[in-house]
Design a protein around this motif. Sequence first.
Motif, PDB file in Angstrom:
ATOM      1  N   UNK A 206       0.858  -1.191   0.000  1.00  0.00           N
ATOM      2  CA  UNK A 206       0.000   0.000   0.000  1.00  0.00           C
ATOM      3  C   UNK A 206       0.895   1.242   0.000  1.00  0.00           C
ATOM      4  N   UNK A 207       0.276   2.415  -0.092  1.00  0.00           N
ATOM      5  CA  UNK A 207       1.050   3.626  -0.373  1.00  0.00           C
ATOM      6  C   UNK A 207       1.712   4.278   0.849  1.00  0.00           C
ATOM      7  N   UNK A 208       1.176   4.097   2.033  1.00  0.00           N
ATOM      8  CA  UNK A 208       1.745   4.732   3.229  1.00  0.00           C
ATOM      9  C   UNK A 208       1.900   3.697   4.339  1.00  0.00           C
ATOM     10  N   UNK A 209       2.868   3.867   5.228  1.00  0.00           N
ATOM     11  CA  UNK A 209       2.973   2.953   6.369  1.00  0.00           C
ATOM     12  C   UNK A 209       1.752   3.012   7.282  1.00  0.00           C
ATOM     13  N   UNK A 210       1.148   4.204   7.397  1.00  0.00           N
ATOM     14  CA  UNK A 210      -0.035   4.328   8.260  1.00  0.00           C
ATOM     15  C   UNK A 210      -1.202   3.506   7.727  1.00  0.00           C
ATOM     16  N   UNK A 211      -1.259   3.282   6.414  1.00  0.00           N
ATOM     17  CA  UNK A 211      -2.329   2.460   5.842  1.00  0.00           C
ATOM     18  C   UNK A 211      -2.201   1.002   6.279  1.00  0.00           C
ATOM     19  N   UNK A 236       2.942  -4.897   2.752  1.00  0.00           N
ATOM     20  CA  UNK A 236       4.044  -3.957   2.858  1.00  0.00           C
ATOM     21  C   UNK A 236       3.595  -2.583   2.379  1.00  0.00           C
ATOM     22  N   UNK A 237       4.551  -1.723   2.086  1.00  0.00           N
ATOM     23  CA  UNK A 237       4.180  -0.393   1.583  1.00  0.00           C
ATOM     24  C   UNK A 237       5.275   0.110   0.643  1.00  0.00           C
ATOM     25  N   UNK A 238       4.909   1.084  -0.207  1.00  0.00           N
ATOM     26  CA  UNK A 238       5.878   1.670  -1.124  1.00  0.00           C
ATOM     27  C   UNK A 238       5.823   3.186  -1.000  1.00  0.00           C
ATOM     28  N   UNK A 239       6.959   3.809  -1.207  1.00  0.00           N
ATOM     29  CA  UNK A 239       7.079   5.262  -1.058  1.00  0.00           C
ATOM     30  C   UNK A 239       7.368   5.878  -2.423  1.00  0.00           C
ATOM     31  N   UNK A 240       6.360   6.505  -3.016  1.00  0.00           N
ATOM     32  CA  UNK A 240       6.539   7.115  -4.327  1.00  0.00           C
ATOM     33  C   UNK A 240       6.936   8.583  -4.248  1.00  0.00           C
ATOM     34  N   UNK A 241       7.514   8.954  -3.110  1.00  0.00           N
ATOM     35  CA  UNK A 241       8.077  10.299  -2.963  1.00  0.00           C
ATOM     36  C   UNK A 241       9.337  10.212  -2.108  1.00  0.00           C
ATOM     37  N   UNK A 242      10.154   9.240  -2.405  1.00  0.00           N
ATOM     38  CA  UNK A 242      11.371   8.998  -1.633  1.00  0.00           C
ATOM     39  C   UNK A 242      12.271  10.228  -1.561  1.00  0.00           C
ATOM     40  N   UNK A 243      12.763  10.493  -0.349  1.00  0.00           N
ATOM     41  CA  UNK A 243      13.804  11.510  -0.138  1.00  0.00           C
ATOM     42  C   UNK A 243      13.425  12.872  -0.703  1.00  0.00           C
ATOM     43  N   UNK A 260       8.321   7.195  11.851  1.00  0.00           N
ATOM     44  CA  UNK A 260       7.882   6.341  10.740  1.00  0.00           C
ATOM     45  C   UNK A 260       9.039   5.460  10.250  1.00  0.00           C
ATOM     46  N   UNK A 261      10.218   6.043  10.167  1.00  0.00           N
ATOM     47  CA  UNK A 261      11.365   5.275   9.708  1.00  0.00           C
ATOM     48  C   UNK A 261      11.744   4.189  10.717  1.00  0.00           C
ATOM     49  N   UNK A 262      11.571   4.494  11.988  1.00  0.00           N
ATOM     50  CA  UNK A 262      11.838   3.488  13.016  1.00  0.00           C
ATOM     51  C   UNK A 262      10.864   2.325  12.881  1.00  0.00           C
ATOM     52  N   UNK A 263       9.581   2.634  12.670  1.00  0.00           N
ATOM     53  CA  UNK A 263       8.575   1.579  12.469  1.00  0.00           C
ATOM     54  C   UNK A 263       8.901   0.777  11.210  1.00  0.00           C
ATOM     55  N   UNK A 264       9.259   1.476  10.146  1.00  0.00           N
ATOM     56  CA  UNK A 264       9.523   0.828   8.863  1.00  0.00           C
ATOM     57  C   UNK A 264      10.775  -0.043   8.912  1.00  0.00           C
ATOM     58  N   UNK A 265      11.731   0.346   9.726  1.00  0.00           N
ATOM     59  CA  UNK A 265      12.973  -0.418   9.831  1.00  0.00           C
ATOM     60  C   UNK A 265      12.677  -1.858  10.206  1.00  0.00           C
ATOM     61  N   UNK A 266      11.686  -2.066  11.051  1.00  0.00           N
ATOM     62  CA  UNK A 266      11.293  -3.424  11.426  1.00  0.00           C
ATOM     63  C   UNK A 266      10.395  -4.046  10.368  1.00  0.00           C
ATOM     64  N   UNK A 268       9.820  -3.407   7.224  1.00  0.00           N
ATOM     65  CA  UNK A 268      10.377  -3.612   5.881  1.00  0.00           C
ATOM     66  C   UNK A 268      11.404  -4.733   5.801  1.00  0.00           C
ATOM     67  N   UNK A 269      11.787  -5.267   6.962  1.00  0.00           N
ATOM     68  CA  UNK A 269      12.673  -6.425   6.957  1.00  0.00           C
ATOM     69  C   UNK A 269      11.980  -7.650   6.368  1.00  0.00           C
ATOM     70  N   UNK A 270      10.650  -7.661   6.461  1.00  0.00           N
ATOM     71  CA  UNK A 270       9.904  -8.882   6.150  1.00  0.00           C
ATOM     72  C   UNK A 270       8.932  -8.740   4.981  1.00  0.00           C
ATOM     73  N   UNK A 271       8.853  -7.562   4.376  1.00  0.00           N
ATOM     74  CA  UNK A 271       7.951  -7.353   3.246  1.00  0.00           C
ATOM     75  C   UNK A 271       8.676  -6.571   2.152  1.00  0.00           C
ATOM     76  N   UNK A 272       8.250  -6.694   0.907  1.00  0.00           N
ATOM     77  CA  UNK A 272       8.891  -5.922  -0.164  1.00  0.00           C
ATOM     78  C   UNK A 272       8.700  -4.419   0.051  1.00  0.00           C
ATOM     79  N   UNK A 273       9.737  -3.667  -0.221  1.00  0.00           N
ATOM     80  CA  UNK A 273       9.653  -2.209  -0.116  1.00  0.00           C
ATOM     81  C   UNK A 273      10.365  -1.592  -1.310  1.00  0.00           C
ATOM     82  N   UNK A 274       9.789  -0.515  -1.824  1.00  0.00           N
ATOM     83  CA  UNK A 274      10.423   0.194  -2.933  1.00  0.00           C
ATOM     84  C   UNK A 274       9.718   1.512  -3.154  1.00  0.00           C
TER      85      UNK A 274
END
Length: 283
Positions: A206-211, A236-243, A260-266, A268-274
Motif C-alpha cells: 500500500x502507499x503509506x505505512x499508516x495504511x 508492505x508499503x511503497x514510497x513514491x516520494x522517496x527523499x 515512521x522510519x523506526x517503524x519501517x525499519x522493522x 520492511x525487513x519482512x515485506x517488499x519495499x520500494x
Amino acid sequence: MKKNQVDRKKSKMKNSQVVIMIVLFSILLILMLTAAFLKQTFSNVKYIESDNNTINPGRGFYDPVYTYDYEEISTTRQNECSLSFVMFDLGEFKDSLISNEKLLELDNALTAARNNGVKVIFRMAYGFERESREPNDMELINSHLMQIKPILEKHSDILYVVQAGILGPWGEWHNSTFGDPPSLEARKTVIDMWLNVLDKDVFIDVRRPSFVRDMYEKEKLKKSNAYSFEGVARIGWHNDALLSTEDDYGTYIELSRKEELKWSKNHNLFTPFGGEMNTLGEY
C-alpha cells in the motif's frame, strides 16, 4: 609376578600400540586424501570491489512499462534491472468490463516478463494522470479483478509484489472517488478483493505505512509471524516520494519522519519495499 603373566602383559601392550599406530595412520591417510580432494575441487577466488550494477533477482532499480508497451520489457535486463514495474491502465473501462483485447495485453506483458527473466511489480489503476479517478462502483472494480485473476494466477511465480493501486490517480490512494485519502472502508475493501484474487504467497504493498497500521491495528509484524502470509505479514508499503520532503509529500502523516522510519525499519525487513523519487530533497 610369574613369567607367563609378564609375557601376556607385554603382548597386550604391543597389540595396543599396533592398534594405535593403525588408527593414527588411518587418520593421516584420510587427511591426506581429503586435502588432495579439496585441492582438486576448490580454488581460491579473489573478489575485487566494484561500483558496477549487479543484476540480483528481486532487488535494485526497476524498469517501468505500461502493458500496452509490453515489448519494451525485452530491454529490462539490458538496462541492468531484474524488476519490471508493469502498469495496467483501465482508464477506458470505468463503466464496462475489460475487453478481451485488454486482457490479452496483460497476459502478453507478463509473458514477456517471464521470457526475459524478470520479476514484476504490478499495479492496476484507472488512469495514470493527475485527473484520473476510479469508478464509484466497488462491484465493477471487483468484476475487473475477477477478470484478471486467471492471468495473475498463471503468472503468480513472477509477481514480486502487487501494489494495491486502483484508488485515486496513479492508484496511489489519494484524491480518490472514495475520499482523500480513501476511506478506511474503501481501503479494506480493495485489500480484501486483492486477497481473494492473488495466490496466498504474493505480497501486497500500500502507499503509506499508516495504511498498514490502521488496517491491522492489533497486529505487529515480527520474526514469529513473518512470511506466514497471514494478516499484516502479507502487507508492505511503497514510497513514491522517496527523499523529497520532511513527510515525503504526505507519505508520513500519523507520526514524525523519524518515528515512521523506526517503524519501517522493522516492518520492511519482512515485506517488499520500494518506490520512486519525484523530487530530490535534502534527505
